[in-house]
Motif scaffolding. Sequence first.
Motif, PDB file in Angstrom:
ATOM      1  N   SER A 184       0.837  -1.193   0.000  1.00 19.42           N
ATOM      2  CA  SER A 184       0.000   0.000   0.000  1.00 19.42           C
ATOM      3  C   SER A 184       0.869   1.238   0.000  1.00 19.42           C
ATOM      4  N   THR A 185       0.335   2.308  -0.577  1.00 20.94           N
ATOM      5  CA  THR A 185       1.017   3.592  -0.515  1.00 20.94           C
ATOM      6  C   THR A 185       0.842   4.237   0.856  1.00 20.94           C
ATOM      7  N   LYS A 186      -0.046   3.667   1.684  1.00 19.99           N
ATOM      8  CA  LYS A 186      -0.166   4.086   3.081  1.00 19.99           C
ATOM      9  C   LYS A 186       0.542   3.072   3.971  1.00 19.99           C
ATOM     10  N   LYS A 187       1.076   3.528   5.095  1.00 19.51           N
ATOM     11  CA  LYS A 187       1.719   2.620   6.035  1.00 19.51           C
ATOM     12  C   LYS A 187       0.664   1.789   6.752  1.00 19.51           C
ATOM     13  N   ILE A 188       0.915   0.476   6.823  1.00 21.86           N
ATOM     14  CA  ILE A 188      -0.029  -0.455   7.434  1.00 21.86           C
ATOM     15  C   ILE A 188       0.353  -0.691   8.891  1.00 21.86           C
ATOM     16  N   LYS A 189      -0.599  -0.504   9.771  1.00 21.25           N
ATOM     17  CA  LYS A 189      -0.364  -0.703  11.202  1.00 21.25           C
ATOM     18  C   LYS A 189      -0.577  -2.157  11.602  1.00 21.25           C
ATOM     19  N   ALA A 190      -1.670  -2.755  11.139  1.00 25.96           N
ATOM     20  CA  ALA A 190      -1.987  -4.135  11.511  1.00 25.96           C
ATOM     21  C   ALA A 190      -2.974  -4.716  10.509  1.00 25.96           C
ATOM     22  N   THR A 191      -3.032  -6.053  10.475  1.00 23.48           N
ATOM     23  CA  THR A 191      -3.992  -6.755   9.624  1.00 23.48           C
ATOM     24  C   THR A 191      -4.738  -7.777  10.473  1.00 23.48           C
ATOM     25  N   GLU A 192      -6.049  -7.624  10.540  1.00 22.35           N
ATOM     26  CA  GLU A 192      -6.890  -8.554  11.295  1.00 22.35           C
ATOM     27  C   GLU A 192      -7.471  -9.591  10.342  1.00 22.35           C
ATOM     28  N   VAL A 193      -7.501 -10.839  10.786  1.00 16.80           N
ATOM     29  CA  VAL A 193      -8.079 -11.921   9.990  1.00 16.80           C
ATOM     30  C   VAL A 193      -9.360 -12.387  10.670  1.00 16.80           C
ATOM     31  N   TYR A 194     -10.459 -12.378   9.905  1.00 16.77           N
ATOM     32  CA  TYR A 194     -11.761 -12.799  10.416  1.00 16.77           C
ATOM     33  C   TYR A 194     -12.251 -14.013   9.635  1.00 16.77           C
ATOM     34  N   SER A 195     -13.008 -14.858  10.303  1.00 18.07           N
ATOM     35  CA  SER A 195     -13.689 -15.958   9.619  1.00 18.07           C
ATOM     36  C   SER A 195     -14.855 -15.391   8.823  1.00 18.07           C
ATOM     37  N   SER A 196     -15.443 -16.221   7.968  1.00 20.75           N
ATOM     38  CA  SER A 196     -16.544 -15.743   7.122  1.00 20.75           C
ATOM     39  C   SER A 196     -17.773 -15.357   7.934  1.00 20.75           C
ATOM     40  N   ASP A 197     -17.880 -15.872   9.187  1.00 22.37           N
ATOM     41  CA  ASP A 197     -19.023 -15.506  10.032  1.00 22.37           C
ATOM     42  C   ASP A 197     -18.696 -14.356  10.985  1.00 22.37           C
ATOM     43  N   GLY A 198     -17.516 -13.707  10.782  1.00 19.04           N
ATOM     44  CA  GLY A 198     -17.214 -12.489  11.519  1.00 19.04           C
ATOM     45  C   GLY A 198     -16.415 -12.656  12.791  1.00 19.04           C
ATOM     46  N   ARG A 199     -15.884 -13.853  13.084  1.00 21.24           N
ATOM     47  CA  ARG A 199     -15.078 -14.058  14.292  1.00 21.24           C
ATOM     48  C   ARG A 199     -13.631 -13.619  14.046  1.00 21.24           C
ATOM     49  N   LEU A 200     -13.091 -12.823  14.959  1.00 19.72           N
ATOM     50  CA  LEU A 200     -11.695 -12.415  14.855  1.00 19.72           C
ATOM     51  C   LEU A 200     -10.808 -13.608  15.182  1.00 19.72           C
ATOM     52  N   LEU A 201      -9.927 -13.972  14.233  1.00 27.10           N
ATOM     53  CA  LEU A 201      -9.060 -15.132  14.417  1.00 27.10           C
ATOM     54  C   LEU A 201      -7.662 -14.745  14.882  1.00 27.10           C
ATOM     55  N   ARG A 202      -7.127 -13.672  14.305  1.00 26.25           N
ATOM     56  CA  ARG A 202      -5.755 -13.313  14.649  1.00 26.25           C
ATOM     57  C   ARG A 202      -5.455 -11.905  14.135  1.00 26.25           C
ATOM     58  N   VAL A 203      -4.484 -11.259  14.781  1.00 28.18           N
ATOM     59  CA  VAL A 203      -4.030  -9.934  14.361  1.00 28.18           C
ATOM     60  C   VAL A 203      -2.544 -10.019  14.027  1.00 28.18           C
ATOM     61  N   PHE A 204      -2.181  -9.534  12.843  1.00 26.89           N
ATOM     62  CA  PHE A 204      -0.791  -9.527  12.402  1.00 26.89           C
ATOM     63  C   PHE A 204      -0.298  -8.093  12.313  1.00 26.89           C
ATOM     64  N   LYS A 205       0.942  -7.872  12.674  1.00 28.89           N
ATOM     65  CA  LYS A 205       1.565  -6.570  12.513  1.00 28.89           C
ATOM     66  C   LYS A 205       2.198  -6.481  11.123  1.00 28.89           C
ATOM     67  N   GLY A 206       2.176  -5.305  10.550  1.00 25.58           N
ATOM     68  CA  GLY A 206       2.839  -5.113   9.268  1.00 25.58           C
ATOM     69  C   GLY A 206       1.987  -5.539   8.090  1.00 25.58           C
ATOM     70  N   ASN A 207       2.664  -5.910   7.005  1.00 27.18           N
ATOM     71  CA  ASN A 207       1.959  -6.115   5.735  1.00 27.18           C
ATOM     72  C   ASN A 207       1.916  -7.567   5.278  1.00 27.18           C
TER      73      ASN A 207
END
Length: 450
Positions: free
Chosen positions: A396-419
């Motif tokens: 991205s041309t913007k700096k990425i702080k974190a990336t959250e991964v959700y299941s298809s039903d909306g449950r938060l599975l994990r948070v990753f730092k960076g890109n």
Amino acid sequence: MKLKLLYLVLISLCNILHAEKYFTPDPPPTVISVYEDAVFYDMYAATVNQPLPADAIRQNNSSYTKMLTESQLDSFGNKLTMNITIGALCDNYDRLANVYLALVTKGSADYDTNSVTKLELGRFITPFMNKNVSPTSVPYAFQMDNVAAILKDPVLRSQYDFWIEFVVLGVPYAAQTQVSGCAGRIDTFKGSLSFTTTTDSSIPATNNFLLPITAAKSLNNYSATDVPGQTIRMLSFVLNAPVNNANFYLITSNHGANSGGEEYIRRQHFISLNDQPIYNYTPGGKSCEPYRQYNTQGNGIYGSSAQSTSWWTSWNNWCPGDAVPIRKIPLGNVQAGSYTFQISVPSAQFVGQQGDFPLSVYFQGEKQNVLSTSDVKITDVKIYPNPVVDVVKISSTKKIKATEVYSSDGRLLRVFKGNEADISEYQSGMYILNIIFDDGMSLKHKIIKK
């Protein structure tokens, strides 16, 4: 009575002279020539070393690029038509051709066409032409007043030089044996390109906003899709501020000339924004008879006699010798935020895994306030690979702080730092990435885990 009539005539004459004093007529049209008889060559052969059009760079045998000068840019008004003429040489088949506007960092002597930001200004199909049979050329015209706003944009001009890419694909092998005078030759077509522009003083000035999204991106269901087995592309972008009177400008064309190929079957296309349907269309829907005159080489599409409109519209997606439509999709006023543009063609089959629907789209509208240079920098987000086996990457041309991964039903599975996000431990299926930028904005995007 005569004196009264003379008085009225004098009053009318004074009114006319007074109006002329304060009324300045719009200037006559200006023609800006960019390419004149540029010769294109066999797209599969080694790059030729032949004379170039004035001030142009040969990118390959089928593509030139040329920077618009400051003087030319100063000449553009708010009304604009792009005019193209393609002349027959030694390719007697229908071929795909394009014109792009490349936004190149100010002061660059050249650029990489595969990585530069660009818009597709126009797409067209050459006719089946025999250079020995008249007419030996075909004209195309594209009305593009919205592009005039881009070329006149002072903020964009402060950041970028504007280059015009002229691309005409061509293959001479059939003509080498079928067209007299083409034996051993690899020149395919010649082309001229110019802009006709004028100013309509009744049109108010606008504060242009432009967001390029993609140019000639492949779309099919076997090698160029965001959902395996389906003809779907999902393109994400971020708006940093509200945009008024916004539109998408979209170009697609269906290709695949094999038996049962996509060129010969009209498919409905569906467009959505953040999963909400906004537009649908089926290419074609017109008679190709007006372009028969330019198809001077015998071919299997036109045949020897005229066909009815219903015959043409029963199968044809485009006409050899015609321009491909630029579809304007109105969006109204759009708020700041993250968005995903999706195009899907659910009925497309791509028999034998052949064919492609090249996709170009950009977003344009009006900013509410006067912008600084930093306000208009393009926020481009790329998420790849998709489908993914293990690690999905985000650029991205913007700096990425974190990336959250959700299941298809909306449950938060994990948070990753960076890109990067490693989802190798999860089962196959659909997941949702929520990409959070340093400035607090976020973007959601669907991915497929193999």
